[in-house]
Design an enzyme around this catalytic site. Sequence first.
Site, PDB file in Angstrom:
ATOM      1  CB  CYS A  34      12.594 -35.047  10.725  1.00  0.00           C
ATOM      2  SG  CYS A  34      11.081 -34.568  11.600  1.00  0.00           S
ATOM      3  CB  THR A  35       9.080 -39.604  11.278  1.00  0.00           C
ATOM      4  OG1 THR A  35       8.795 -38.895  12.492  1.00  0.00           O
ATOM      5  CG2 THR A  35      10.080 -40.696  11.556  1.00  0.00           C
ATOM      6  CG  HIS A  36       6.703 -34.074  11.105  1.00  0.00           C
ATOM      7  ND1 HIS A  36       6.976 -34.759  12.257  1.00  0.00           N
ATOM      8  CD2 HIS A  36       5.581 -33.348  11.352  1.00  0.00           C
ATOM      9  CE1 HIS A  36       6.074 -34.449  13.175  1.00  0.00           C
ATOM     10  NE2 HIS A  36       5.205 -33.604  12.651  1.00  0.00           N
ATOM     11  CB  CYS A  66      10.667 -40.197  17.185  1.00  0.00           C
ATOM     12  SG  CYS A  66      11.176 -38.539  17.656  1.00  0.00           S
ATOM     13  CG  ASN A  67      14.869 -39.384  12.279  1.00  0.00           C
ATOM     14  OD1 ASN A  67      15.830 -39.900  11.731  1.00  0.00           O
ATOM     15  ND2 ASN A  67      13.655 -39.437  11.769  1.00  0.00           N
ATOM     16  CB  THR A  68      14.204 -36.242  18.284  1.00  0.00           C
ATOM     17  OG1 THR A  68      13.849 -35.481  17.127  1.00  0.00           O
ATOM     18  CG2 THR A  68      14.856 -35.360  19.297  1.00  0.00           C
ATOM     19  CE1 TYR A  74       8.493 -36.628  23.226  1.00  0.00           C
ATOM     20  CE2 TYR A  74       9.748 -38.446  22.264  1.00  0.00           C
ATOM     21  CZ  TYR A  74       8.753 -37.997  23.112  1.00  0.00           C
ATOM     22  OH  TYR A  74       8.026 -38.898  23.840  1.00  0.00           O
ATOM     23  N   GLY A  75      12.094 -32.434  19.426  1.00  0.00           N
ATOM     24  CA  GLY A  75      13.290 -31.837  18.811  1.00  0.00           C
ATOM     25  C   GLY A  75      13.916 -30.719  19.622  1.00  0.00           C
ATOM     26  CD  GLU A  94       2.903 -31.078  13.696  1.00  0.00           C
ATOM     27  OE1 GLU A  94       2.554 -30.166  14.451  1.00  0.00           O
ATOM     28  OE2 GLU A  94       3.373 -32.160  14.091  1.00  0.00           O
ATOM     29  CG  ASP A 102       6.894 -39.398  16.152  1.00  0.00           C
ATOM     30  OD1 ASP A 102       8.087 -39.095  16.345  1.00  0.00           O
ATOM     31  OD2 ASP A 102       6.108 -38.640  15.534  1.00  0.00           O
ATOM     32  CB  SER A 103       7.653 -36.486  19.480  1.00  0.00           C
ATOM     33  OG  SER A 103       7.661 -36.194  18.096  1.00  0.00           O
TER      34      SER A 103
HETATM   35  N1  DGL Z   1       9.059 -36.922  14.684  1.00  0.00           N
HETATM   36  C1  DGL Z   1      10.205 -36.176  15.189  1.00  0.00           C
HETATM   37  C2  DGL Z   1      11.491 -36.724  14.582  1.00  0.00           C
HETATM   38  O1  DGL Z   1      11.495 -37.589  13.711  1.00  0.00           O
HETATM   39  C3  DGL Z   1      10.102 -34.693  14.892  1.00  0.00           C
HETATM   40  C4  DGL Z   1       9.074 -33.937  15.662  1.00  0.00           C
HETATM   41  C5  DGL Z   1       9.522 -33.479  17.030  1.00  0.00           C
HETATM   42  O2  DGL Z   1      10.410 -32.611  17.158  1.00  0.00           O
HETATM   43  O3  DGL Z   1       8.976 -33.987  17.995  1.00  0.00           O
HETATM   44  O4  DGL Z   1      12.554 -36.297  14.986  1.00  0.00           O
END
Ligand code: DGL
Length: 272
Positions: free
Chosen positions: A189-191, A76-78, A45-46, A157, A13-14
């Site tokens: 988004c995984t958060h 990571c979705n992005t 990453y977003g 966070e 993930d990012s």
């Molecule tokens: N974990 C990233 C996602 O699922 C979000 C955090 C980021 O922007 O890096 O897209």
Amino acid sequence: MNLSAEQPIGVFDSGVGGLTVAHSIKALLPNEKIIYFGDTFHLPYGDKSSQSVRYYSRKISDFLLEKSCKTVLIACNTASASAFEEVTTHVNGRAMVLNVVDPVVKHLCEKGSNGTVGVIGTKGTINSGTYNDKIRGFSPSTQVISKATPLFVPMIEEGFINNDISNSIIKAYLSDAGFSDIHTLILGCTHYPLIRQQIEEFFDNRVKVIDSGHIVATELKRILEKENLLNPGNGSDKHEFYVSDYTEFFETISRTFFEEEVHLEKLDFWVT
Ligand code: DGL
């Protein structure tokens, strides 16, 4: 593919948000060893260009291959939205490549998704149109309304969960008129699983809220079973967690996402 069941599951993930997916994998597949990489040096990453996210994702895949992983799971979705095809080509059969978007779309469409579905995620994920394209590819009659909700990542966070600040931000984003008709909301988004309950409450529990953790872990299990690659041993106490930049803060919040103590090891990954 010449893979063996004893090889670890590679996940990246990012940052540490992908630990929500790793947590679901640990819960569903306790015999698997997980090697996790969080690219905290480049987070978030977003807000990055898809070209940069593809480059980072390729390099991280090389690391997971060096670690002899049987999977490269893009948690990571992005990165799933912009780098899945490129990583698949790059890995070239040396490991199975999975992303967190396809299993969620498949799950949604198998359950019947007529009507309107909402999707929220980072700017990168939403602007890519990936969820919209994939859902409508499966189910052309489904309407998709999506919205970037970038403040959610720093909010989570910083620990603004279940309080007035997070309630106000959730309300500001999700009061959008387009969301009034949705029957399902995808947390892209995984958060976001950390604010799932609050989002359900915002919609008075009328909307089904889906996140990727359990769905992705279930799909991983199905694929490993099919390929005869489920680890019969016990790798559960040997998970490894790597980051490209270390702070105590990352380690502290990792615990929240993984729901147990995490020791992060810093790699000088991007330093040449
Ligand atoms: N974990 C990233 C996602 O699922 C979000 C955090 C980021 O922007 O890096 O897209």
